[in-house]
Design an enzyme around this catalytic site. Structure first.
Site, PDB file in Angstrom:
ATOM      1  CG  ASP A   1     -15.240 -10.962  38.947  1.00  0.00           C
ATOM      2  OD1 ASP A   1     -16.293 -10.492  38.464  1.00  0.00           O
ATOM      3  OD2 ASP A   1     -15.195 -11.512  40.061  1.00  0.00           O
TER       4      ASP A   1
ATOM      5  CG  ASP B   1     -19.540  -8.834  42.385  1.00  0.00           C
ATOM      6  OD1 ASP B   1     -19.899  -9.842  41.748  1.00  0.00           O
ATOM      7  OD2 ASP B   1     -20.235  -8.288  43.280  1.00  0.00           O
TER       8      ASP B   1
ATOM      9  CG  ASP C   1     -11.902 -10.765  42.969  1.00  0.00           C
ATOM     10  OD1 ASP C   1     -10.732 -10.935  43.364  1.00  0.00           O
ATOM     11  OD2 ASP C   1     -12.861 -11.437  43.384  1.00  0.00           O
TER      12      ASP C   1
END
Ligand code: SF4
Ligand SMILES: [Zn+2]
Ligand SMILES: [Zn+2]
Lengths: 383, 337
Positions: free
Chosen positions: A100, A102, A291
């Site tokens: 992930d 972001d 992450d």
């Protein structure tokens, strides 16, 4: 659905738009592989989280999406013997490897220009985070961000770096990678390669360290601590051809014959500990900003491909061609019927479906997709 | 050219399937162990177990048949004693013995094909892992990233983290010591399981006799150990328990165990032995560290056992009622039942 809890009419408006989406676009909702071994979960607009659901086929998923119209719908990366049981009795069989990235983790300079502070209790815009909410005196704030095109350019770069390290170094085949726009401000990268399925959290955490450049030490290039902060150097047999040893060797401009050059450099820096800090700093700087928790957790449920993100009203969609995929256009699929809303912040500027909107603290007529976007972020309410 | 592992190899790695093939080929069966010539083998196997019980590797190496028969005799002996301690120690030190041979072979073998074969036979047959030579440098070995991760993630030291290794094209590049170290525990487990799964019927008398002798000699005698295992405080017991299962302990836990054992008067050797089952065990480093804690090395200060509150903050405290109000594990006294 934090941002909707304060207004029933907001909630109904958004839910209607979502329901219409699931009628119209159920073919976008993906059928996960081994669907009957997955755990599903969803969040409704009113009641909160449901987990430990299991479906036998995609038609059951469609039915749930239309019947319950959830704000968010999730599917596990894990495969279980009994997906509907409680966690300890599910019988874990393996899990896709997911990364992930972001926008908030990229530390981008544009972030401050499109970040808003809201009162976590009543949703009022907070101008100065030093003071409690002017309306309800609550002092917990929530941050909302409207990612800009610069955010997406940087995200795309980071995803490409991740793909490169996975394919060149970790050995994942291109075909086994899928990239998804998360539906808000990030991307998810899925690795379907079965070799990785059985890795436990510990092994995944190690791999995460590699991607982030975390946990690196001078020994990666054969530098060890000697007495009195002196160093002893024994270059690795494998040389500096690969991975982090290659990146560091390039940065330090050293090769297998540069032992004394490196010693001088380390001494100039001030010894082993300083050198160690230097390496850690460099690795952190060029490491990929994933992450870590997301990848390490092997029991997590993830927003499901083709469903709507309750934080934005945008769809989580697979990017077939990362270069061409434009999240703020391609994933913006709600209808465009105009509605009246009250926009909370002054001077709000955002772009959706190729249209630039400027709105400020007053009644605005916006197409549904834009209204839902702002309402989901707590930046507007229906009138 | 067909290249095969030879008898010299089987002598070192008697646990390979092919090593004991000659037994079936020459129709050698259990009864052979009753023959007087076998006395030498059985004695040798007995000594091997005795040496291992002292926490040492049995280093003597003879020709193939002798080695395989000794290996098998030792398995039977250990099985017959039915003492878990012997089984564990034997598995561990057989693994360490093979490890020493393997490192040496991989370092010194000049013939690449031969090296590859050795790797293939041992890693593929025993551990189902493929290990390859680096196409550009036959001194370097490589293993699939995922095969590496499932093993290395049990190791404690930073150096094993994959970020500190050369990684490319789906492979991790390692040297001989590293590649062998990665599978030490698996070999130990393999031998352990092999013995557990053995079923023995009509065992030759000479072996039974020696097994009885070993069982008597190494019968767990808690009486002469002070304090008894059950008298250790819960924190120490917990750590010992994890360690005996081959789990990796954080540095803080190792420090706790070592300082505690020093304080109750255990000698350095026996403390070092406690750490043997750790996946990343290194005799030299461990010995140095324990000696350091004992104040024999470095700063000459003897380290104290950390206090209960310190241990609690490090998540190492497993307080039970027996702990009462004590402030240091050394003050722990078990209540009479
Ligand atoms: S209270 Fe002290 S002795 Fe008891 S378990 Fe905790 S640390 Fe050990
Ligand atoms: Zn408020
Ligand atoms: Zn931005």
């Amino acid at each position: 659905m934090n941002n909707l809890k304060n207004s029933t009419s907001d909630l109904l408006f958004v839910r209607n738009a979502f329901r219409e989406y699931y009628f119209k676009y159920n073919d976008l909702v993906e059928t996960p592989s081994r669907i009957n071994e997955r755990e599903f979960g969803f969040m409704t607009f009113q009641t909160g989280m449901m987990r430990h659901l299991s479906f036998n086929n995609i038609r059951e998923v469609y039915a749930t999406l239309i019947r319950n119209t959830p704000s968010d719908f999730y599917c596990s990366n894990a495969y279980y013997n009994f997906p509907a049981n409680l966690m300890q009795d599910k019988g874990w069989k393996g899990a896709d490897l997911i990364f992930d990235i972001d926008a908030k983790d990229l530390g981008l300079p544009c972030e401050v220009s499109h970040r808003y502070h809201l009162c976590a209790n009543c949703g009022e815009i907070i101008e100065s985070t030093a003071d409690p909410c002017p309306l309800c005196k609550n002092s917990t704030v929530r941050v909302e961000s409207i990612p800009c095109s610069n955010c997406f350019i940087s995200l795309r770069k980071e995803i490409k770096k991740l793909i490169a390290i996975l394919t060149d170094e970790i050995g994942v085949e291109d075909d086994n990678i899928s990239v998804y726009f998360s539906g808000n401000s990030g991307f998810h990268l899925y690795v379907y390669d079965a070799c990785f399925h059985h890795l436990d959290s510990r092994a995944r955490s190690d791999l995460v360290g590699y991607i982030l450049g975390n946990g690196i030490g001078p020994e990666v290039i054969g530098v060890r601590k000697g007495a009195n902060d002196k160093v002893s150097i024994k270059f690795p047999k494998a040389g500096f051809r690969y991975g982090w040893s290659m990146r560091l060797a390039r940065k330090l401009r050293i090769d297998q014959s540069s032992s004394s050059k490196l010693t001088n450099f380390i001494n100039k820096l001030g010894g082993y500990e300083r050198f160690s800090k230097y390496i850690i700093g460099y690795a952190k700087e060029i490491g990929i900003k994933i992450d870590p928790q997301v990848t390490i957790d092997i029991h997590r449920i993830f927003r499901h491909g083709g469903t709507l993100n309750g934080k934005s009203g945008l769809s989580k969609l697979r990017c077939v061609d990362l270069n061409k995929f434009d999240p703020l256009n391609d994933a913006c699929l709600l209808n465009d019927t105009d509605v009246q809303v009250h926009v909370k912040p002054s001077n709000l500027k955002f772009k959706l479906r190729g249209r630039t909107f400027t709105a400020n603290q007053k009644k605005e007529k916006l197409p549904t997709y834009a209204a839902v976007y702002l309402i989901c972020k707590g930046l507007a309410t229906t009138i | 050219m067909s290249l095969k592992l030879g008898t010299a190899d089987f002598a070192k790695y008697p646990f390979l399937n092919e090593a004991s093939k000659f037994l079936t080929e020459s129709h050698l069966d259990v009864d052979e162990f009753n023959r007087p010539e076998m006395e030498y083998i059985i004695d040798r196997a007995t000594i091997r177990v005795e040496v291992e019980m002292q926490g040492k590797i049995y280093k003597n190496l003879e020709r193939h048949e002798v080695e395989v028969l000794t290996f098998l005799s030792a398995l039977m002996l250990v099985k017959l004693t039915n003492i878990e301690q012997i089984l564990k120690k034997h598995s561990l030190f057989e693994a360490l013995r093979a490890e020493a041979f393997l490192i040496q072979d991989l370092r010194t073998e000049r013939d690449e094909k031969k090296k590859q074969l050795l790797l293939f036979e041992i890693f593929k047959e025993l551990f189902k892992v493929e290990v390859d030579l680096d196409p550009e440098n036959a001194q370097v070995f490589r293993m699939k990233v995922t095969d590496y991760l499932v093993r290395s993630s049990h190791f404690h030291e930073e150096g094993w983290k994959i970020v500190n290794k050369a990684v490319h094209g789906g492979y991790v590049y390692l040297d001989a010591d590293e590649i062998v170290r990665l599978v030490r525990n698996e070999l130990g487990n393999l031998i352990y399981e092999k013995i557990r799964a053995m079923s023995l019927s009509n065992v030759p008398q000479p072996i039974v006799q020696k097994a009885n002798y070993l069982a008597l000699k190494f019968r767990p005698t808690y009486e002469n150990k002070l304090p008894r295992i059950s008298d250790y405080p819960p924190c120490i017991k917990h750590a010992l328990d994890l360690m005996s299962k081959g789990e990796n302990l954080p540095h803080t836990a190792r420090l706790m165990v070592a300082t505690y054992m020093l304080s109750i008067g255990k000698n350095i050797d026996s403390i070092v032995t406690l750490f043997h089952p750790a996946p990343d065990f290194n005799e030299k480093i461990t010995r140095y560290q324990v000696e350091h804690l004992a104040g024999l090395k470095g700063g000459q200060t003897r380290y104290n056992v950390p206090s209960c509150s310190k241990l609690n903050s490090e998540d190492l405290c497993f307080r039970t009622l027996d702990c009462g109000e004590i402030t240091n594990p050394l003050k722990f006294r078990r209540r009479p039942d």
